[in-house]
Design an enzyme around this catalytic site. Structure first.
Site, PDB file in Angstrom:
ATOM      1  N   ASP A 103       0.820  -1.212   0.000  1.00 48.00           N
ATOM      2  CA  ASP A 103       0.000   0.000   0.000  1.00 48.00           C
ATOM      3  C   ASP A 103       0.855   1.265   0.000  1.00 48.00           C
ATOM      4  OD1 ASP A 103      -1.975   1.904   0.345  1.00 48.00           O
ATOM      5  OD2 ASP A 103      -2.322   1.428   2.453  1.00 48.00           O
ATOM      6  N   ASP A 290      -2.002   5.683  -5.232  1.00 48.13           N
ATOM      7  CA  ASP A 290      -2.300   4.873  -4.050  1.00 48.13           C
ATOM      8  C   ASP A 290      -2.660   3.447  -4.445  1.00 48.13           C
ATOM      9  OD1 ASP A 290      -3.088   3.815  -1.655  1.00 48.13           O
ATOM     10  OD2 ASP A 290      -4.644   5.285  -1.232  1.00 48.13           O
TER      11      ASP A 290
END
EC number: 3.4.23.-
Length: 509
Positions: A103, A290
């Protein structure tokens, strides 16, 4: 050393090089990513978790998310429920295997702990057993992370972390002993490995990526993502540490500098629908690359326009319709008189200050209609609706539309506001007529085709199509902000260059 000896040494070196894996020879470390299709159970869980997240954020107030200047505000909005891409790491010696999300929108590593006794979620996933690791080091510092649709709490420990062929020594991570709620119970992953900056790391823990660089484990301070969008499930792509694989992209990357450390954030230009400007980001917006967000999130004002163009279902906003019917002509007149757009809503009496802020609270009120939500003009839904109307009208005036056409169009947009739960359905048979959506990055337009931004759930007659766009409003100084998640990164190979503090995009191969 004689000529014969030198020749033998060189021959041995060549043979050794040939025997090495390609990645080792290139100085690259590759982590295969598995892809899981979005299923109906995940969608239901996402909606339920989204409702809980909306209630929690509503108590804090939507505008507080950006007003405090805190670095962790975006993490507090993250939704992992529809995550599709996972990889495997090991923690401890010998390595205990965990499936994690890599992430770039957070910075901590956490995995479930064997000391997690009272959260059901822990019993559905692998758990770290410190007593079985010869390299474990006790830390004990408490830690907690709040996400948009879930939270974890526990304590820090230190151990070796295996990522591909690399072993990162003395890595600080969180042993999660509490994983309340639905989010992590139904998740297909065990934990999260954050690849963001230390500035947003809970407990100021040094991220795994930093340790890789500090310990000289990668040839270059660069990592890259390639998502295989052509696979429904199984082989989902690859994350490469130490560089990039030329077979994963076409042409050259367009690079933009990181504008604010914490997230991989950069400046972005105009957003176009079918080649036409939306106007909202013409003077610039911020964006975050992201990998931990499955959809593509942006300001409600633009997502509403996208909804209208792709025929997505939405929710009706009575506040929006009231603004159009009672103040629409007045707003148009002020725009034609070249009044500064940011001052218009205060001039007509719908906002109590000059300047934009988020509209999440207003959209939430459409569905919840809770008493007291609209008290106070500064953050009320009427003010939010007015600000959106000004942006929409500006854009229509720039296209030389008549006033009647503009007012009718804005009224239609009031029927297409995105659901607060973040999901909008579309007709699977209409993809051919949907427009391209383009983002201006580094002066270049990056287009998404309908088949790239529409997600298909199920097969055959039971198949459903959902929009890959979702609304998320982040007010200044952090916003307006776009979060370019897997929908965008699936279409564009993404390079995270830590050495030169930049992000690069090229068409995925």
């Amino acid at each position: 050393m004689g000529t014969r000896s030198v020749a033998l040494v060189l021959l041995a070196a060549v043979l050794l090089q040939a025997l090495l894996p390609a990645s080792a020879a290139e100085g690259l470390v590759r982590i295969a990513l598995k892809k899981r299709p979005i299923d109906e159970n995940s969608r239901v869980a996402a909606r339920l978790s989204g409702e809980e997240g909306a209630r929690r954020l509503g108590l804090r107030g939507a505008n507080s998310l950006g007003g405090g200047g805190g670095e962790g505000d975006i993490v507090a909005l993250k939704n992992y429920m529809n995550a599709q891409y996972f990889g495997e790491i090991g923690v401890g010696t010998p390595p205990q295997k965990f499936t994690v999300i890599f992430d770039t929108g957070s910075s901590n590593l956490w995995v479930p702990s064997a000391k997690c006794y009272f959260s059901i979620a822990c019993f559905f996933h692998s758990r770290y057993k410190s007593g079985q690791s010869s390299t474990y080091q006790k830390n004990g510092k408490p830690a907690a992370i709040q996400y948009g649709t879930g939270s974890i709490a526990g304590f820090f420990s230190e151990d070796s972390v295996t990522v591909g062929d690399l072993v990162v020594k003395d890595q600080e991570f969180i042993e999660a002993t509490k994983e309340p709620g639905l989010t992590f119970m139904v998740a297909k992953f065990d934990g999260i490995l954050g690849l963001g900056f230390q500035e947003i790391s809970v407990g100021d823990a040094v991220p795994v990526w930093y340790k890789m660089v500090e310990q000289g484990l990668v040839s270059e301070p660069v990592f890259s993502f390639w998502f295989n969008r052509h696979s429904d499930e199984g082989e989902g792509g690859e994350i490469v540490f130490g560089g990039m694989d030329p077979s994963h992209y076409k042409g050259n990357h367009t690079y933009v500098p990181v504008s604010q450390k914490g997230y991989w954030q950069f400046e972005m230009g105009d957003v176009l629908i079918g080649g036409k400007t939306t106007g909202f980001c013409a003077s610039g917006c911020s964006a975050i690359a992201d990998s931990g967000t499955s959809l593509l999130a942006g300001p409600t004002a633009i997502i509403t326009e996208i909804n209208e163009k792709i025929g997505a279902t939405g929710v009706v906003s009575q506040e929006c319709k009231t603004v159009v019917s009672q103040y629409g002509q007045q707003i148009l007149d002020l725009l034609l008189a070249e009044t500064q757009p940011s001052k218009i809503c205060s001039q007509v009496g719908l906002c109590t200050f000059d300047g934009k802020h988020g509209v999440s609270a207003g959209i939430k009120s459409v569905v919840d209609d809770e008493a007291g939500e609209s008290n106070g003009l500064q953050s009320g839904p009427m003010c939010n609706a007015c600000e959106m109307a000004v942006v929409w009208m500006q854009n229509q005036l720039a296209q030389n539309k008549t006033q009647d056409l503009i007012l009718n169009y804005i009224n239609q947009l009031c029927d297409k506001l995105p659901s607060p739960m973040g999901e909008s359905s579309v007709d699977c048979g209409s993809l051919a007529s949907m427009p391209e959506i383009s983002f201006t990055i580094g002066g270049k337009k990056f287009a998404l085709k309908p088949e790239e931004y529409i997600l298909k759930v199920g097969e055959g007659a039971a198949a459903q199509c959902i929009s890959g766009f979702t609304a998320m409003d982040i007010p200044p100084p952090r916003g307006p902000l776009w979060i370019l998640g897997d929908v965008f990164m699936g279409a564009y190979h993404t390079v995270f260059d830590y050495g030169k503090m930049r992000v690069g995009f090229a068409k995925s191969a």
